[in-house]
Design a protein around this motif. Structure first.
Motif, mmCIF file in Angstrom:
data_model
loop_
_atom_site.group_PDB
_atom_site.id
_atom_site.type_symbol
_atom_site.label_atom_id
_atom_site.label_comp_id
_atom_site.label_asym_id
_atom_site.label_seq_id
_atom_site.Cartn_x
_atom_site.Cartn_y
_atom_site.Cartn_z
ATOM 1 N N PHE A 185 35.568 20.779 49.809
ATOM 2 C CA PHE A 185 36.082 22.439 50.006
ATOM 3 C C PHE A 185 37.004 23.149 49.558
ATOM 4 N N LEU A 186 38.263 22.274 49.080
ATOM 5 C CA LEU A 186 39.229 22.044 49.008
ATOM 6 C C LEU A 186 39.254 22.841 47.572
ATOM 7 N N ALA A 187 38.790 21.994 46.441
ATOM 8 C CA ALA A 187 37.860 22.283 44.920
ATOM 9 C C ALA A 187 37.098 23.679 44.546
ATOM 10 N N GLY A 188 36.559 23.645 45.369
ATOM 11 C CA GLY A 188 36.066 25.142 45.871
ATOM 12 C C GLY A 188 36.445 26.354 46.265
ATOM 13 N N LEU A 189 37.627 26.174 46.794
ATOM 14 C CA LEU A 189 38.435 27.428 47.524
ATOM 15 C C LEU A 189 39.452 27.555 46.780
ATOM 16 N N GLN A 190 40.160 26.048 45.255
ATOM 17 C CA GLN A 190 40.556 26.659 44.168
ATOM 18 C C GLN A 190 39.784 27.204 43.262
ATOM 19 N N SER A 191 38.674 27.470 43.248
ATOM 20 C CA SER A 191 37.907 27.758 41.843
ATOM 21 C C SER A 191 37.802 29.357 42.399
ATOM 22 N N ILE A 192 38.528 29.966 43.764
ATOM 23 C CA ILE A 192 37.952 31.249 43.635
ATOM 24 C C ILE A 192 38.921 31.952 43.117
ATOM 25 N N PRO A 193 38.951 32.834 42.732
ATOM 26 C CA PRO A 193 39.564 33.820 41.774
ATOM 27 C C PRO A 193 40.893 34.829 42.734
ATOM 28 N N GLN A 194 42.326 34.357 42.823
ATOM 29 C CA GLN A 194 42.930 34.680 43.286
ATOM 30 C C GLN A 194 42.934 37.139 43.502
ATOM 31 N N LEU A 215 40.468 38.699 43.202
ATOM 32 C CA LEU A 215 39.354 39.390 44.528
ATOM 33 C C LEU A 215 40.275 38.810 45.673
ATOM 34 N N ILE A 216 40.753 38.013 46.162
ATOM 35 C CA ILE A 216 41.644 37.891 47.521
ATOM 36 C C ILE A 216 42.902 38.875 47.908
ATOM 37 N N GLU A 217 43.061 39.474 46.774
ATOM 38 C CA GLU A 217 44.738 39.741 46.890
ATOM 39 C C GLU A 217 43.814 41.553 47.036
ATOM 40 N N MET A 227 40.737 37.324 58.251
ATOM 41 C CA MET A 227 39.556 37.231 58.603
ATOM 42 C C MET A 227 38.418 37.538 58.293
ATOM 43 N N LYS A 228 38.649 38.833 57.944
ATOM 44 C CA LYS A 228 37.479 39.675 57.472
ATOM 45 C C LYS A 228 37.473 38.861 55.777
ATOM 46 N N ARG A 229 38.722 38.812 55.103
ATOM 47 C CA ARG A 229 38.240 38.743 53.986
ATOM 48 C C ARG A 229 37.683 36.512 53.805
ATOM 49 N N PHE A 230 37.746 36.376 54.572
ATOM 50 C CA PHE A 230 37.082 34.266 54.733
ATOM 51 C C PHE A 230 36.116 34.747 54.491
ATOM 52 N N TRP A 231 35.203 35.759 55.837
ATOM 53 C CA TRP A 231 33.945 35.934 56.116
ATOM 54 C C TRP A 231 33.385 36.702 54.603
ATOM 55 N N THR A 232 34.103 37.658 54.501
ATOM 56 C CA THR A 232 33.289 38.275 53.089
ATOM 57 C C THR A 232 33.544 38.113 51.236
ATOM 58 N N ILE A 233 34.547 37.253 51.422
ATOM 59 C CA ILE A 233 35.051 36.970 49.778
ATOM 60 C C ILE A 233 34.560 35.591 49.893
ATOM 61 N N VAL A 234 35.727 34.336 51.020
ATOM 62 C CA VAL A 234 35.863 33.599 50.246
ATOM 63 C C VAL A 234 34.401 32.131 51.060
ATOM 64 N N PHE A 235 33.830 33.168 52.021
ATOM 65 C CA PHE A 235 33.322 31.891 52.120
ATOM 66 C C PHE A 235 31.251 32.777 51.491
ATOM 67 N N PRO A 236 31.349 33.570 51.062
ATOM 68 C CA PRO A 236 29.947 33.382 50.401
ATOM 69 C C PRO A 236 30.192 33.311 48.461
ATOM 70 N N LEU A 237 31.441 33.089 48.375
ATOM 71 C CA LEU A 237 31.728 32.466 47.230
ATOM 72 C C LEU A 237 31.842 30.587 46.554
ATOM 73 N N LEU A 238 31.894 30.438 48.316
ATOM 74 C CA LEU A 238 32.143 29.034 48.046
ATOM 75 C C LEU A 238 30.776 28.532 48.725
ATOM 76 N N SER A 239 29.449 29.158 48.875
ATOM 77 C CA SER A 239 28.178 29.238 49.319
ATOM 78 C C SER A 239 27.769 27.068 48.567
ATOM 79 N N PRO A 240 28.153 28.182 46.852
ATOM 80 C CA PRO A 240 27.374 26.392 46.064
ATOM 81 C C PRO A 240 27.961 25.179 46.677
ATOM 82 N N THR A 241 29.242 25.286 46.855
ATOM 83 C CA THR A 241 29.652 24.254 46.988
ATOM 84 C C THR A 241 28.978 23.339 48.915
#
Lengths: 280, 294
Positions: free
Chosen positions: B177-186, B188-190, B200-214
């Motif tokens: 998960f940590l490796a997956g999180l670090q590959s998400i472009p910063q 997008l979150i900014e 919370m909203k950032r996590f559910w709408t951006i991070v979690f979907p982008l993490l789905s392959p992991t």
């Protein structure tokens, strides 16, 4: 981190400390238990602070073990575990390096057939085909021997794949240059491929060593002679008796867990590399 | 399958290089697997004197056997429980560690080492903590009025093995998960933060979907782990009991074959497990191909 929120930071550290506490807790309890006197663990509540009998328990376990439970001294068992883990690791690495070399750098008949033959082993964990494998090893007279402990576990599709993958990324020019200079296949393997793969070998070494050290079912089945007990299975022998002597068992648990944990702590970078690459 | 553009000539050398691996594979993998297939079609009488060919009867018996069906559902509960618990804990820890800058590597080190602990040892550790007479957790549970006893209560025993299995697997999931999180472009979150999205909203709408392959990859790996690598946990603690409550499929193969000496049935169970592993491996590989290509 995008914005500065002091409270969020505070809760983040709190969450992490709780997480670390949960992760460390079982091992802390084991450490505490391993330093108690025999009677202290039977009084109902487990003390939460280390006692004074640590050295006594560890030396007893190391030198004489719990012989009435059929467990030899931990020193012997640790040594057996070490031999088994090393044999599995070195065996796996050498046969996979050789076969990956053959598959990538040669064209020969039945290449695909052999590739699939190796691939299939990925799908058959030892737990699944345990009884027939036991029969084969018994027929070969390999019960109660280090060969029986290690050889059946050294075929590894994972390592072969990883090395194949890695060899494919090595530039063609390496081989061309080597051949122009007149190097034969074995010289190329020894002087060019091996030095280039050293990081991959080291990373896999860490993963395979832990895999080998932690083997449980296989040693449990094929060793009946205490001289070949490994530490992980020896602990099970001690817990399954009528009145387990928890202070000694926990001393053995700490000794069994220490080598692989130290390997991870000191080679964390290699460990992470090995883990993320073998599972890709 | 590709090779190098240029290869070595060699008539016997490639076979010699392959020989060690192929010999070990044939003797210790292919031959036993064939034996399992063959034995799954036979039945031995009670004294092991006579074997008769019974076709697929061992299989049809299994699916009529209440114990086997129970073992299937026990395995499902165990695998789902272990996967959910360890992945949820690991995701929480990974997201939190990912916020940290200076303390990231310290926390990572403190969280990864349980990977090194053998499943059997993990089982013994949790067995000790939850020991009804001297363990620390039952003592605390007792104060809030719950009588913990995994020797008599099936639910308690199941919880115990799930805790031990999930505890050991957290470090693995955490690293991925940590490796997956670090590959998400910063960026997008900014961007989302500038638009006023809460963490919370950032996590559910951006991070979690982008993490789905992991997440998907880890789900498959965790199910495989819970089904096949946890033999040690079960054997060192509950031994399938009480009353079959933790008798997973892998443990049952061992118990029926080595303890019960019912070789035909045990072999048939092995074959079913092989089919399950093959199916899971295919799922995993198809998914990896997709991930590489998109």
């Amino acid at each position: 981190m995008v914005e500065n929120r002091p409270w969020a930071n505070f809760f983040a550290h709190l969450t992490l400390m709780l997480g670390v506490a949960v992760v460390v807790f079982p091992v802390y309890v084991a450490l505490v238990a391993s330093t108690q006197a025999p009677g202290d663990l039977l009084r109902g509540t487990l003390p939460m602070l280390p006692g004074a009998h640590g050295i006594e328990n560890f030396t007893r376990m190391w030198q004489s073990g719990v012989s009435n439970a059929g467990a030899p001294p931990a020193g012997t068992m640790l040594w057996n575990s070490f031999i088994m883990a090393m044999a599995i690791t070195v065996g796996k690495l050498s046969i996979s390096l050789l076969s990956a070399f053959a598959i990538v750098y040669f064209r020969f008949r039945f290449r695909m057939f052999f590739f699939w033959l190796i691939f299939i082993t990925l799908m058959l964990p030892v737990e699944v085909r345990i009884i027939p494998t036991f029969q084969v090893v018994a027929d070969l007279n390999m019960l109660n021997s280090f060969a029986g402990l290690s050889i059946p576990l050294i075929a590894s599709a994972t390592a072969t794949f990883l090395f194949r993958q890695f060899f494919m990324t090595i530039p063609e020019e390496m081989l061309e240059a080597a051949r122009v200079d007149g190097a034969g296949p074995l010289k190329f393997f020894k002087d060019i491929l091996m030095p280039l793969s050293i990081t991959n070998i080291a990373a896999l070494f860490v993963i395979m060593f832990i895999y080998g050290w932690n083997q449980y079912l296989w040693p449990l089945l094929i060793t009946t002679d205490p001289d070949y007990y490994t530490i992980v299975m020896g602990i099970q022998r001690m817990t399954s008796e009528e009145n387990p002597q928890w202070h000694l068992i926990m001393a053995a648990v700490v000794m069994a867990a220490l080598p692989p944990v130290l390997v991870i702590l000191f080679m964390q970078r290699l460990f992470v590399k090995g883990l993320t690459e073998t599972e890709k | 399958m590709q090779t190098k553009r240029m290869t070595f000539p060699g008539r016997f050398l490639p076979y010699a290089l392959l020989a060690p691996q192929v010999i070990v594979t044939l003797i210790f993998f292919i031959w036993p697997a064939g034996q399992a297939l063959y034995q799954s079609l036979l039945r031995e009488d009670a004294f092991g004197l006579r074997t008769t060919f019974v076709g697929l009867e061992n299989f049809s018996r299994l699916f009529r056997d209440g114990n086997y069906l129970n073992s299937l559902s026990v395995t499902a509960i165990f695998a789902i429980g272990t996967t959910l618990l360890s992945m949820a804990a690991a995701l929480l820890l990974a997201c939190t560690v990912n916020r940290m800058i200076r303390s990231r590597s310290t926390y990572t080190t403190l969280l990864v080492w349980p990977y090194a602990i053998a499943p059997a040892i993990a089982g013994v550790l949790w067995w000790f903590i939850f020991n009804p007479s001297i363990g620390i957790v039952p003592y605390m549970l007792d104060m809030v009025g719950y009588q913990w006893n995994h020797r008599t209560s099936g639910a308690d025993a199941m919880l115990l093995v799930i805790f031990a299995a999930a505890w050991k697997q957290i470090s693995y999931n955490f690293l991925f998960f940590l490796a997956g999180l670090q590959s998400i472009p910063q960026s997008l979150i900014e961007a989302a933060a500038i638009d006023g999205a809460s963490p919370m909203k950032r996590f559910w709408t951006i991070v979690f979907p982008l993490l789905s392959p992991t997440t998907f990859f880890l789900m498959v790996v965790n199910v495989v782990y819970a089904m096949f690598d946890t033999f040690g946990i079960i054997h060192a603690t509950t031994q399938g009991g009480p009353a079959q409550a933790t008798n997973t499929l892998v443990y049952k193969v061992y118990a029926d074959g080595f303890v019960g000496l019912n070789l035909g049935s045990s072999a048939a169970q092995s074959v079913i497990l092989m089919v399950i592993v093959v199916a899971l491996t295919v799922v995993q590989f198809r998914f990896i191909e997709r991930r590489v290509n998109y």
